[in-house]
Design an enzyme around this catalytic site. Structure first.
Site, PDB file in Angstrom:
ATOM      1  N   GLU A 197       0.834  -1.190   0.000  1.00 31.96           N
ATOM      2  CA  GLU A 197       0.000   0.000   0.000  1.00 31.96           C
ATOM      3  C   GLU A 197       0.865   1.234   0.000  1.00 31.96           C
ATOM      4  O   GLU A 197       1.995   1.216   0.478  1.00 31.96           O
ATOM      5  CB  GLU A 197      -0.867   0.022   1.260  1.00 31.96           C
ATOM      6  N   CYS A 249      -2.320   1.368   8.076  1.00 30.93           N
ATOM      7  CA  CYS A 249      -1.436   0.220   8.103  1.00 30.93           C
ATOM      8  C   CYS A 249      -1.992  -1.123   7.675  1.00 30.93           C
ATOM      9  O   CYS A 249      -2.428  -1.921   8.485  1.00 30.93           O
ATOM     10  CB  CYS A 249      -0.882   0.058   9.510  1.00 30.93           C
TER      11      CYS A 249
END
Ligand code: SAH
Length: 366
Positions: free
Chosen positions: A91, A354
């Site tokens: 990501e 996260c």
């Protein structure tokens, strides 16, 4: 297998181009597009159409491909789920702020640290990212910001400039388990994108030898320590790395780094709650006593405590605390002379914390 052109050196790219019986100057044109973050060859408007489709057949531009792109409701945060050549996913997040455009970069596919509140580590560590894979995350953000617009005339960092101006290595992974590549990546970002050291932050859960390595490297970047608890007993419960490097060792190494570089040390502190039998939320690491212990640890040092409301993760047993509890915790720090900031929840609506997006995508695939 398609060749990833961004991974080639200038010499290799020239050879690739001449092997296709093309004139050398094509290599230079392609390189310019790669540096802007071109996602494919169709956008390379100064290449003839038949060449573009030929290139699409035999090559790819970047070592990362966008699988998903999510935009927060306020349009200030864009989150990318990216796929690497070997199918691993990472990501990266672009945050448009009043001071510039900041990119949150992942340093590993997955994470081995096992922190009990975090989604990134739930599937374990897959592998370290290469310098190119980290740099390509900046290029994805760059393309998002500027597309094929020509070079900027304004200095970098001007919020109107529309280029990447800040880097936070706070995505998935522990950067100081991949220190050599992280350093290589940051050297390139500084060199090629002109991002100054003071606009770069590396965040670690507290790998002491890695902090010492950064110190040896000697660049005046910002260091952030994910502390999340004010004593070893509690910290070891939620962050297994604390069994290896104790809180005081970590802080000593970090204070040494930040005073050597004349920087303010950033302390990250997630406020965690737990639900009792009746379902009401109690502070886990965020009571008044915890706040006072934190004050004792940090007093007299040049620090900024970033208070982070926990972004809830389904697989984890913690709970988010109320805004009141967050402010009470902050007040204690402020009254005792510790600088604090409550981190704005950027892109909470798009699972920006996260590893949430990667995890969700993996679950959907099953
Ligand atoms: N491994 C590095 C960098 C990645 S994590 C480190 O530990 O610092 C970036 C920050 O987000 C860390 O402070 C991490 O503890 C925090 N974080 C992890 N999960 C979170 C969650 N669910 N909500 C809020 N912050 C989280």
């Amino acid at each position: 297998m398609k060749t990833i052109l961004f991974n080639l050196t200038d010499g290799e790219l020239e050879k690739f181009v001449t092997d296709l019986s093309l004139p050398r100057f094509r290599a230079k044109q392609i390189r310019e597009w790669l540096n802007r973050g071109a996602p494919d060859f169709n956008v390379m408007k100064n290449l003839p159409e038949d060449l573009r489709s030929k290139l699409n057949e035999v090559a790819e531009t970047l070592p990362v491909k966008i699988v998903k792109k999510l935009e927060s409701v306020d349009n200030q945060t864009t989150k990318f789920l990216l796929e690497l050549k070997d199918g691993e996913q990472i990501e990266c997040v672009l945050m448009r702020t009043t001071y510039g455009n900041s990119v949150c970069v992942s340093s590993q596919a997955g994470c081995a640290m096992g922190c009990k509140f975090c989604a990134s580590t739930l599937l374990g560590l897959k592998r370290n990212l290469t310098v190119n894979e980290m740099f390509a995350q900046l290029l994805v953000a760059r393309w998002e910001l500027r597309g094929d617009r020509l070079k900027d005339t304004q200095p970098n960092g001007d919020p109107n400039n529309g280029d990447v101006s800040h880097i936070v290595v706070m995505g998935t992974g522990e950067p100081l388990q991949n220190t050599e590549n992280v350093i290589g990546f940051l050297e390139r970002a500084n060199n090629e994108l002109n991002i100054s050291w003071r606009r770069i932050t590396v965040s670690t859960c507290g790998i002491v030898p890695g902090i010492n390595e950064l110190n040896k490297w000697g660049r005046p970047i910002n260091l952030a320590i994910s502390l999340h608890a004010p004593d070893d007993e509690l910290r070891s419960k939620i962050m297994p790395i604390n069994n290896k490097y104790k809180l005081n060792e970590v802080l000593d190494a970090a204070f040494t780094f930040s005073s050597a570089h004349n920087r303010q040390l950033m302390i990250e502190y997630i406020l965690l709650g737990v639900k009792d039998k009746n379902g009401s939320v109690m502070a886990y690491n965020a009571s008044n006593e915890h706040a006072l212990k934190l004050v004792e640890l940090l007093r007299g040092h040049n620090v900024m405590v970033n208070i982070i409301p926990w972004n809830s993760v389904d697989e984890r047993d913690f709970a988010s605390l109320s805004g009141n509890a967050v402010h009470r915790f902050q007040d204690i720090l402020i009254k005792n002379g510790i600088h604090t900031r409550i981190r704005r929840e950027r892109g909470a609506d798009i699972g920006s914390a996260c590893g949430q997006l990667r995890l969700k995508n993996k679950k959907e695939e099953k």
